[in-house]
Scaffold this motif. Structure first.
Motif, PDB file in Angstrom:
ATOM      1  N   ARG A 104       0.838  -1.206   0.000  1.00  0.00           N
ATOM      2  CA  ARG A 104       0.000   0.000   0.000  1.00  0.00           C
ATOM      3  C   ARG A 104       0.872   1.255   0.000  1.00  0.00           C
ATOM      4  N   VAL A 105       1.964   1.237   0.765  1.00  0.00           N
ATOM      5  CA  VAL A 105       2.881   2.379   0.822  1.00  0.00           C
ATOM      6  C   VAL A 105       3.596   2.582  -0.508  1.00  0.00           C
ATOM      7  N   LEU A 106       3.990   1.458  -1.136  1.00  0.00           N
ATOM      8  CA  LEU A 106       4.785   1.529  -2.362  1.00  0.00           C
ATOM      9  C   LEU A 106       3.954   1.707  -3.629  1.00  0.00           C
ATOM     10  N   ARG A 107       2.659   1.462  -3.531  1.00  0.00           N
ATOM     11  CA  ARG A 107       1.796   1.307  -4.704  1.00  0.00           C
ATOM     12  C   ARG A 107       1.974   2.406  -5.751  1.00  0.00           C
ATOM     13  N   ASN A 108       2.015   3.640  -5.324  1.00  0.00           N
ATOM     14  CA  ASN A 108       2.064   4.755  -6.276  1.00  0.00           C
ATOM     15  C   ASN A 108       3.468   5.327  -6.464  1.00  0.00           C
ATOM     16  N   LYS A 109       4.473   4.633  -5.944  1.00  0.00           N
ATOM     17  CA  LYS A 109       5.850   5.107  -6.100  1.00  0.00           C
ATOM     18  C   LYS A 109       6.489   4.467  -7.328  1.00  0.00           C
ATOM     19  N   ASP A 110       7.279   5.264  -8.054  1.00  0.00           N
ATOM     20  CA  ASP A 110       7.904   4.725  -9.262  1.00  0.00           C
ATOM     21  C   ASP A 110       9.409   4.983  -9.342  1.00  0.00           C
ATOM     22  N   ASP A 111      10.030   5.307  -8.210  1.00  0.00           N
ATOM     23  CA  ASP A 111      11.480   5.424  -8.205  1.00  0.00           C
ATOM     24  C   ASP A 111      12.078   4.017  -8.270  1.00  0.00           C
ATOM     25  N   PRO A 112      13.328   3.862  -8.747  1.00  0.00           N
ATOM     26  CA  PRO A 112      13.908   2.529  -8.967  1.00  0.00           C
ATOM     27  C   PRO A 112      13.888   1.622  -7.748  1.00  0.00           C
ATOM     28  N   ARG A 113      14.191   2.142  -6.588  1.00  0.00           N
ATOM     29  CA  ARG A 113      14.236   1.274  -5.389  1.00  0.00           C
ATOM     30  C   ARG A 113      12.844   0.793  -4.998  1.00  0.00           C
ATOM     31  N   SER A 114      11.858   1.666  -5.110  1.00  0.00           N
ATOM     32  CA  SER A 114      10.477   1.250  -4.805  1.00  0.00           C
ATOM     33  C   SER A 114       9.996   0.222  -5.818  1.00  0.00           C
ATOM     34  N   LEU A 115      10.318   0.442  -7.086  1.00  0.00           N
ATOM     35  CA  LEU A 115       9.912  -0.516  -8.113  1.00  0.00           C
ATOM     36  C   LEU A 115      10.557  -1.871  -7.887  1.00  0.00           C
ATOM     37  N   TYR A 116      11.825  -1.863  -7.511  1.00  0.00           N
ATOM     38  CA  TYR A 116      12.516  -3.141  -7.254  1.00  0.00           C
ATOM     39  C   TYR A 116      11.844  -3.887  -6.108  1.00  0.00           C
ATOM     40  N   ARG A 117      11.513  -3.168  -5.036  1.00  0.00           N
ATOM     41  CA  ARG A 117      10.864  -3.820  -3.889  1.00  0.00           C
ATOM     42  C   ARG A 117       9.475  -4.313  -4.267  1.00  0.00           C
ATOM     43  N   LYS A 118       8.741  -3.551  -5.084  1.00  0.00           N
ATOM     44  CA  LYS A 118       7.422  -4.004  -5.537  1.00  0.00           C
ATOM     45  C   LYS A 118       7.546  -5.315  -6.316  1.00  0.00           C
ATOM     46  N   ALA A 119       8.587  -5.415  -7.151  1.00  0.00           N
ATOM     47  CA  ALA A 119       8.803  -6.656  -7.902  1.00  0.00           C
ATOM     48  C   ALA A 119       9.094  -7.822  -6.964  1.00  0.00           C
ATOM     49  N   GLU A 120       9.881  -7.576  -5.916  1.00  0.00           N
ATOM     50  CA  GLU A 120      10.148  -8.633  -4.928  1.00  0.00           C
ATOM     51  C   GLU A 120       8.849  -9.109  -4.280  1.00  0.00           C
ATOM     52  N   ILE A 121       8.010  -8.163  -3.899  1.00  0.00           N
ATOM     53  CA  ILE A 121       6.741  -8.522  -3.254  1.00  0.00           C
ATOM     54  C   ILE A 121       5.858  -9.314  -4.217  1.00  0.00           C
ATOM     55  N   LEU A 122       5.789  -8.852  -5.463  1.00  0.00           N
ATOM     56  CA  LEU A 122       4.978  -9.559  -6.458  1.00  0.00           C
ATOM     57  C   LEU A 122       5.490 -10.972  -6.690  1.00  0.00           C
ATOM     58  N   TYR A 123       6.787 -11.125  -6.742  1.00  0.00           N
ATOM     59  CA  TYR A 123       7.368 -12.431  -7.067  1.00  0.00           C
ATOM     60  C   TYR A 123       7.288 -13.399  -5.881  1.00  0.00           C
ATOM     61  N   PHE A 124       7.690 -12.934  -4.717  1.00  0.00           N
ATOM     62  CA  PHE A 124       7.833 -13.845  -3.576  1.00  0.00           C
ATOM     63  C   PHE A 124       6.585 -13.964  -2.704  1.00  0.00           C
ATOM     64  N   HIS A 125       5.688 -12.990  -2.769  1.00  0.00           N
ATOM     65  CA  HIS A 125       4.548 -12.997  -1.837  1.00  0.00           C
ATOM     66  C   HIS A 125       3.179 -12.971  -2.500  1.00  0.00           C
ATOM     67  N   LEU A 126       3.076 -12.357  -3.685  1.00  0.00           N
ATOM     68  CA  LEU A 126       1.753 -12.144  -4.280  1.00  0.00           C
ATOM     69  C   LEU A 126       1.492 -13.024  -5.492  1.00  0.00           C
ATOM     70  N   ASN A 127       2.376 -14.000  -5.718  1.00  0.00           N
ATOM     71  CA  ASN A 127       2.155 -15.000  -6.770  1.00  0.00           C
ATOM     72  C   ASN A 127       1.899 -14.351  -8.139  1.00  0.00           C
ATOM     73  N   ASN A 128       2.698 -13.330  -8.427  1.00  0.00           N
ATOM     74  CA  ASN A 128       2.567 -12.639  -9.713  1.00  0.00           C
ATOM     75  C   ASN A 128       3.953 -12.492 -10.341  1.00  0.00           C
ATOM     76  N   PRO A 129       4.580 -13.624 -10.698  1.00  0.00           N
ATOM     77  CA  PRO A 129       5.963 -13.569 -11.186  1.00  0.00           C
ATOM     78  C   PRO A 129       6.116 -12.851 -12.519  1.00  0.00           C
ATOM     79  N   ASP A 130       5.120 -12.950 -13.395  1.00  0.00           N
ATOM     80  CA  ASP A 130       5.266 -12.342 -14.720  1.00  0.00           C
ATOM     81  C   ASP A 130       5.422 -10.829 -14.634  1.00  0.00           C
ATOM     82  N   THR A 131       4.595 -10.201 -13.786  1.00  0.00           N
ATOM     83  CA  THR A 131       4.714  -8.748 -13.617  1.00  0.00           C
ATOM     84  C   THR A 131       6.046  -8.390 -12.971  1.00  0.00           C
ATOM     85  N   ALA A 132       6.476  -9.202 -12.009  1.00  0.00           N
ATOM     86  CA  ALA A 132       7.763  -8.955 -11.357  1.00  0.00           C
ATOM     87  C   ALA A 132       8.906  -9.000 -12.371  1.00  0.00           C
ATOM     88  N   LEU A 133       8.872  -9.986 -13.257  1.00  0.00           N
ATOM     89  CA  LEU A 133       9.932 -10.115 -14.266  1.00  0.00           C
ATOM     90  C   LEU A 133       9.970  -8.902 -15.187  1.00  0.00           C
TER      91      LEU A 133
END
Length: 309
Positions: free
Chosen positions: A220-249
């Motif tokens: 929720r905190v990261l949702r609207n952030k688009d700086d590189p570090r926030s995007l990288y963490r969002k990808a980690e969350i999508l891949y490891f926790h939210l079962n959305n690997p394609d978007t993470a990749l």
């Protein structure tokens, strides 16, 4: 002594004490209570042994004891005995509510036989009082069948009804509802379920929901952030926790050209790891070669090499 044994048997905290007292008593009531304790403990063979010591010739006591026997036989996958016992139960002078229980057990037997559509038809025909513990239990069974069939919308609908009922498994239903919502990408509504479990559920369920709640709160905190570090963490969350690997990749792929060298390197590492774990070895090796060309730090190279061996 039987009264004390009964009091202990009806409280899961005192299973051992109940067994110690009741095993000295030779009566149908004691055998029933011992079978109940063993069933609750998941020791179905022992539960079956004691249930089969019960004399079921008295119709009044048989009506009380048989539902547990059906549960035991179904848990033991002894479905022939379960069917025979159900026939005995149906031959008794059952009340309307007892007939509903019998129908539910029929559905359980059909489900155990792999006849899931027949089981669903039986379950769906039963009209327990709305929001009752019985209705919640039934809705959980219906939800699981829909989940098996791939109908996540109907599964979610029934898990939600279960959660709002008095069913003992309401917290499991809440967790399952949250998990389906995560799969659907409705993270805000999923968070409401996990937060409900964490704030209102018993201890063991709170701990199961805690990590999921933290992850979605961070999302929720990261949702609207688009700086590189926030995007990288969002990808980690999508891949490891939210079962959305394609978007993470896709996010990691875009970040490999980031001006933030640390983030571009970590994104390359993440891609190598992900593709290696997906069995796409050639793609992982291609990215590994790119890493060697672009990154001179041997720490990252040696670490990535462990993914592509």
């Amino acid at each position: 002594k039987l009264e004390l044994g009964r009091a202990y048997a009806l409280d899961p905290r005192f299973d051992d004490e109940a067994l110690r007292i009741l095993k000295d008593i030779k009566s149908d009531e004691a055998y029933y209570l011992i079978a109940l304790v063993y069933y609750r403990m998941g020791e179905y063979a022992s539960a079956k042994e004691y249930f089969e010591r019960i004399n079921l010739k008295n119709p009044r006591s048989a009506k009380r004891y048989i539902p547990l026997g059906l549960d035991i036989y179904i848990a033991e996958k002894d479905l022939i005995k379960a069917e025979d016992l159900l026939k005995t139960y149906l031959s008794l002078n059952l009340t309307p509510s007892e007939r509903k229980v019998a129908e539910e057990k029929r559905g359980d037997i059909l489900f155990g036989m792999g006849k899931v559509e027949d089981a669903l038809r039986i379950y769906s025909s039963i009209d327990y009082p709305a929001r009752s513990a019985e209705d919640g239990r039934l809705k959980m069974k219906i939800a699981r069948i829909y989940l098996m069939m791939g109908d996540t919308s109907k599964a979610l609908e029934n898990f939600e009804i279960c959660y709002s009922s008095g069913a003992k498994d309401k917290w499991l239903c809440a967790l399952e509802a949250g998990n389906i919502l995560v799969l659907k990408g409705d993270y805000e509504k999923a968070l409401r379920f996990y937060d409900g479990i964490y704030t209102q559920g018993p201890g063991e369920w709170r701990s199961r929901a805690f990590v999921k709640k933290l992850v979605l709160e961070e999302w929720r905190v990261l949702r609207n952030k688009d700086d590189p570090r926030s995007l990288y963490r969002k990808a980690e969350i999508l891949y490891f926790h939210l079962n959305n690997p394609d978007t993470a990749l896709k996010i990691w792929q875009n970040l490999t050209t980031s001006k933030d060298k640390g983030i571009s390197t970590k994104s390359l590492m993440a891609l190598i790891y992900a593709y290696a774990h997906r069995g796409e070895t050639s793609r992982a090796r291609e990215l590994f070669q790119r890493l060697k060309n672009e990154v001179k730090d041997t720490f990252y190279i040696n670490w990535a090499q462990s993914f592509v061996r």
